[in-house]
Design a protein around this motif. Structure first.
Motif, PDB file in Angstrom:
ATOM      1  N   SER A  85       0.836  -1.208   0.000  1.00  0.00           N
ATOM      2  CA  SER A  85       0.000   0.000   0.000  1.00  0.00           C
ATOM      3  C   SER A  85       0.867   1.253   0.000  1.00  0.00           C
ATOM      4  N   ILE A  88       2.319   1.891  -3.463  1.00  0.00           N
ATOM      5  CA  ILE A  88       1.327   2.487  -4.373  1.00  0.00           C
ATOM      6  C   ILE A  88       1.082   3.948  -4.026  1.00  0.00           C
ATOM      7  N   GLU A  89       0.920   4.236  -2.746  1.00  0.00           N
ATOM      8  CA  GLU A  89       0.594   5.604  -2.324  1.00  0.00           C
ATOM      9  C   GLU A  89       1.741   6.580  -2.551  1.00  0.00           C
ATOM     10  N   THR A  92       1.655   7.184  -6.470  1.00  0.00           N
ATOM     11  CA  THR A  92       0.482   7.908  -6.979  1.00  0.00           C
ATOM     12  C   THR A  92       0.120   9.142  -6.175  1.00  0.00           C
ATOM     13  N   ILE A  96      -5.120   4.518  -0.675  1.00  0.00           N
ATOM     14  CA  ILE A  96      -5.666   3.255  -1.158  1.00  0.00           C
ATOM     15  C   ILE A  96      -7.083   3.062  -0.605  1.00  0.00           C
ATOM     16  N   ILE A 100      -9.445  -2.471  -1.064  1.00  0.00           N
ATOM     17  CA  ILE A 100      -8.217  -2.989  -1.678  1.00  0.00           C
ATOM     18  C   ILE A 100      -7.148  -3.225  -0.626  1.00  0.00           C
ATOM     19  N   PHE A 101      -7.077  -2.320   0.360  1.00  0.00           N
ATOM     20  CA  PHE A 101      -6.019  -2.352   1.369  1.00  0.00           C
ATOM     21  C   PHE A 101      -5.941  -3.698   2.087  1.00  0.00           C
ATOM     22  N   LEU A 107      -4.185  -5.755  -4.007  1.00  0.00           N
ATOM     23  CA  LEU A 107      -3.087  -4.796  -3.866  1.00  0.00           C
ATOM     24  C   LEU A 107      -2.008  -5.031  -4.923  1.00  0.00           C
ATOM     25  N   GLU A 110      -3.319  -4.000  -8.245  1.00  0.00           N
ATOM     26  CA  GLU A 110      -3.376  -2.536  -8.356  1.00  0.00           C
ATOM     27  C   GLU A 110      -1.982  -1.957  -8.602  1.00  0.00           C
TER      28      GLU A 110
END
Length: 365
Positions: A85, A88-89, A92, A96, A100-101, A107, A110
């Motif tokens: 997570s 991704i964070e 982007t 999240i 999804i988390f 995850l 994603e």
């Protein structure tokens, strides 16, 4: 001689010398590995570098058409899901969704999608900081990163593995295409000049006027970054009795003992002497070495874990802490703090307390 700017975590020339070759590899789209003992300051230095474009230029690293993300394990709760997570964070800059988390499969899916979309127009440089928290799932991360790099579209994904010695020692290559361990660089404990600079910087930030602390700082701390705050906040006599200092010393001692061949590249002789001369006497309880005597509650928790080959639930731990009133006094925070304190007392990695997601804990031998 001009006034010294203490905004940088190290004297600028020293910082550049430590990282120039690392960033040169990254600039050439080559993944690399930065290895250090625990609590030696590599992550804070990397974090600073990424905020200073002028410094990146001096490191001959171009940020043009790049997304550079530092994934700090200390900002997660130490699980595989929270780590992904965070990846991704940081890429982007978006949170999240909760659905999804909680799902590892979603995850991973994603993350691959994010990588494919962004790499159509930009290069991604991922700086992944791994420490003892990630050991149970380091190989899972490694396999996923292989997928991530293979899923890149037009532009490549370059990785800097920023790891401590325990992660490096316990790593088992999970895929032939893994970049873990490639282009290995060492991040040693700080030398005398770096140490005195750091202490001066800390004193300024805290508005403390104790210039006498600067001259003796290297002799007392050995250039171990994890001891600097305690050194500034405490008197010299009480530094090594501090719980945090003992945790730092314990972790570095384990790192030295498990990585003897690399010791001369990672730590000064002065720091080595400090670690082995100031670790408090261990206490043996059954087959576990502890920094200090366990409390009655900690003994009961350890006994329960020893008696069970299966995980011990949080409810069982609650019953140990609060007895018959456990159901009304139940507190996740108190359970977490109790286990955290117990983990910090355990010396070495022969026996560890692992978190079993959504259930409880288990002794890992």
């Amino acid at each position: 001689m001009g006034k010294i700017d203490y905004s940088c975590p190290l004297p600028e020339k020293k910082l550049i010398a430590r990282f120039k070759l690392v960033f040169k590899k990254l600039g050439n789209h080559q993944s690399a590995t930065l290895l250090a003992l625990p609590y030696t300051g590599r992550t804070s230095n990397l974090r600073y570098i990424l905020t200073d474009k002028k410094l990146l230029t001096k490191l001959e690293f171009s940020t043009k058409n790049k997304i550079i993300s530092l994934v700090d394990i200390d900002k997660t709760n130490g699980t595989h899901e929270s780590f992904i997570s965070e990846v991704i964070e940081t890429i982007t800059q978006k949170a999240i969704p909760n659905d999804i988390f909680k799902d590892t499969y979603l995850l991973n899916k994603e993350l691959i999608k994010v990588i494919r979309d962004i790499s159509k127009t930009k290069e991604i440089v991922l700086i992944l900081t791994l420490n003892q928290k990630t050991i149970p799932f380091s190989n899972d991360i490694d396999r996923l990163i292989v997928q991530v790099q293979k899923s890149a579209d037009k532009f490549p994904i370059t990785i800097l593995w920023s790891i401590d010695t325990e992660v490096y020692k316990k790593y088992v290559r999970s895929h032939p295409s893994s970049t873990f361990g490639h282009n290995l660089f060492y991040f040693p404990t700080f030398d005398k000049i770096e140490t005195e600079y750091n202490i001066k910087r800390l004193l300024i930030s805290k508005s403390i006027e104790k210039t006498d602390l600067i001259k003796s700082s290297f002799d007392i701390t050995g250039g171990i970054a994890g001891l600097f705050h305690s050194y500034v906040n405490l008197n010299n006599e009480s530094l090594y009795g501090d719980d945090l200092s003992q945790q730092v010393i314990k972790s570095i001692k384990v790192g030295i003992e498990n990585n003897n061949k690399m010791t001369d590249k990672l730590i000064t002789n002065n720091a080595t002497e400090i670690v082995f001369n100031n670790l408090s006497h261990a206490v043996n309880y059954k087959s576990i070495k502890l920094l200090s005597n366990p409390t009655a509650q900690e003994i009961n928790i350890l006994n329960t874990m020893f008696e069970n080959d299966c995980p011990v639930s949080r409810d069982e731990i609650a019953q140990i802490l609060w007895g018959k009133s456990w159901n009304t006094k139940y507190s996740d925070w108190a359970i977490d703090k109790t286990i955290s304190r117990l983990r910090k007392k355990i010396i070495g990695n022969e026996i560890r307390i692992l978190t079993i997601k959504n259930f409880g804990y288990q002794l890992f031998k």
